[in-house]
Each structure stands twice: as structure tokens, then as C-alpha cells.
Design a protein around this motif. Sequence first.
Motif, short mmCIF file in Angstrom:
data_model
loop_
_atom_site.label_atom_id
_atom_site.label_comp_id
_atom_site.label_asym_id
_atom_site.label_seq_id
_atom_site.Cartn_x
_atom_site.Cartn_y
_atom_site.Cartn_z
N GLU A 136 0.83 -1.21 0.00
CA GLU A 136 0.00 0.00 0.00
C GLU A 136 0.86 1.26 0.00
OE1 GLU A 136 -4.09 -1.36 2.31
OE2 GLU A 136 -2.28 -0.99 3.50
N ILE A 137 1.96 1.22 0.73
CA ILE A 137 2.88 2.36 0.74
C ILE A 137 3.46 2.58 -0.65
CG2 ILE A 137 5.13 3.17 1.61
CD1 ILE A 137 4.36 1.85 4.31
N GLU A 138 3.88 1.51 -1.28
CA GLU A 138 4.44 1.61 -2.64
C GLU A 138 3.38 2.15 -3.61
OE1 GLU A 138 6.04 -1.42 -6.07
OE2 GLU A 138 6.43 -1.95 -3.98
N ASP A 139 2.15 1.63 -3.52
CA ASP A 139 1.07 2.07 -4.41
C ASP A 139 0.71 3.53 -4.16
OD1 ASP A 139 0.96 -0.46 -5.53
OD2 ASP A 139 -0.85 -1.07 -4.43
N LEU A 140 0.69 3.94 -2.90
CA LEU A 140 0.38 5.33 -2.57
C LEU A 140 1.45 6.26 -3.13
CD1 LEU A 140 -1.30 7.50 -1.14
CD2 LEU A 140 -0.04 6.96 0.97
N ASN A 141 2.72 5.90 -2.96
CA ASN A 141 3.80 6.73 -3.51
C ASN A 141 3.72 6.82 -5.03
OD1 ASN A 141 5.61 7.86 -1.44
ND2 ASN A 141 5.71 5.74 -0.77
N THR A 142 3.39 5.73 -5.67
CA THR A 142 3.23 5.73 -7.13
C THR A 142 2.08 6.65 -7.54
OG1 THR A 142 4.13 3.49 -7.31
CG2 THR A 142 2.77 4.27 -9.14
N ALA A 143 0.96 6.53 -6.86
CA ALA A 143 -0.21 7.37 -7.18
C ALA A 143 0.08 8.84 -6.95
CB ALA A 143 -1.42 6.91 -6.36
N LEU A 144 0.74 9.18 -5.84
CA LEU A 144 1.07 10.57 -5.56
C LEU A 144 2.03 11.14 -6.59
CD1 LEU A 144 1.32 10.40 -1.67
CD2 LEU A 144 -0.49 11.50 -3.01
N THR A 145 2.99 10.34 -7.01
CA THR A 145 3.92 10.79 -8.05
C THR A 145 3.17 11.05 -9.34
OG1 THR A 145 5.75 9.56 -7.05
CG2 THR A 145 5.97 10.12 -9.39
N ARG A 146 2.24 10.20 -9.68
CA ARG A 146 1.43 10.41 -10.90
C ARG A 146 0.58 11.66 -10.78
NH1 ARG A 146 -1.72 5.22 -12.13
NH2 ARG A 146 -2.54 6.53 -13.79
N LEU A 147 0.01 11.93 -9.59
CA LEU A 147 -0.79 13.15 -9.42
C LEU A 147 0.06 14.40 -9.62
CD1 LEU A 147 -3.01 12.32 -6.30
CD2 LEU A 147 -3.77 12.63 -8.67
N ARG A 148 1.28 14.40 -9.10
CA ARG A 148 2.16 15.56 -9.23
C ARG A 148 2.66 15.76 -10.65
NH1 ARG A 148 4.54 13.33 -5.09
NH2 ARG A 148 6.41 12.83 -6.27
N SER A 149 2.77 14.69 -11.41
CA SER A 149 3.38 14.81 -12.73
C SER A 149 2.36 15.08 -13.84
CB SER A 149 4.18 13.54 -13.06
OG SER A 149 3.31 12.43 -13.13
N GLN A 150 1.10 15.20 -13.49
CA GLN A 150 0.09 15.50 -14.50
C GLN A 150 0.30 16.89 -15.06
OE1 GLN A 150 -3.83 14.91 -12.97
NE2 GLN A 150 -3.66 12.70 -13.00
N LYS A 151 0.08 17.00 -16.36
CA LYS A 151 0.22 18.30 -17.01
C LYS A 151 -1.15 18.97 -17.04
CE LYS A 151 4.14 16.85 -19.65
NZ LYS A 151 4.66 16.35 -20.86
N PRO A 152 -1.17 20.30 -16.81
CA PRO A 152 -2.46 21.01 -16.81
C PRO A 152 -3.10 21.05 -18.19
CG PRO A 152 -0.64 22.52 -16.35
CD PRO A 152 -0.06 21.16 -16.51
#
Length: 152
Positions: A136-152
Motif C-alpha cells: 500500500e505504501i508503494e502504491d500510494l507513492n506511485t499514485a502521488l507521483t502520478r498526481l504531481r506529474s500530470q500536465k495542466p
Amino acid sequence: MEIENIIKTQKMPDHARTVINVIYTAHEIENRITDAVKPYDISIPQFNVLRILKGRKGQPANLCTIQERMIARMSNTTRIIDRLIDKGLVRRKQCPQNRRKVEIFITPEGLELLDRASTAVTAVEKEITDRLTPREIEDLNTALTRLRSQKP
């Protein structure tokens, strides 16, 4: 407890629920870490600067380097450094090769305080993440990284 119950609102669309949940949780975590560093008479940004300087392994950092590595990049980094100097936790020195450049070092007192404060922060971090499995920690970190890297 569901975020809607915490903020006492009706069911929200998933996109709003996710963003509000992340913001609310980030503030909760920040409050816990603030409580952990408070006995050491430092703030989270001051703690962050001390960690950055310790990571330099005795090499100086300039203001620009510190700002680039800050978790929360803010314009008052100079003020944070000034407060740490007043507390004797860091020192500032003019660069001998370039007099316009200011070098910032962590002091032995800063290292000692950082080690004690880091123990408290690590305990809080572990307490928070102990509720999650390693996956879950690994999945959460992956999801958070994806949220930050989204382009507007």
C-alpha cells in the motif's frame, strides 16, 4: 473515517473527494510533524534546511541550492536561515573565491539537534505509515507521483 464525515458534507464526485482527501491528509500529517519538532524549538522548514545541510556532508550550500531542495519552496528561505543562525544551528560565510556568494554550513549544535529531532520525526512517520502494508505504501507513492506529474 470517510472525508465526507470529517468535513460534514454530502457525497462528493470522486475527483473532488480525492483532492480534498489529499489536502486534508497532508495538513494532518504536517500537524503531527510540527508537534514532533516543536520541543526542539524549530519549524518544519527549519528542520528541512538542517536536513539539506547535513546531506551536504560538510560542504557548504548556497541559498539557491537550499531553495531547490526544500519540500515547500517558499520565498522566505533567507528568513529561515537567519533564524537558524540566531539559534546557532547554522553559520553563514562569504565564499573566498567569489565574494558575492554566501556559503551556509550546519554547525555541530545543528547536527546534534537535527539528530534528536530526526528521531522524533521518524517515530511519527513510522506511526503514520504503520497503518499501511508495504504494498500500500508503494502504491500510494506511485499514485502521488502520478498526481504531481500530470500536465495542466
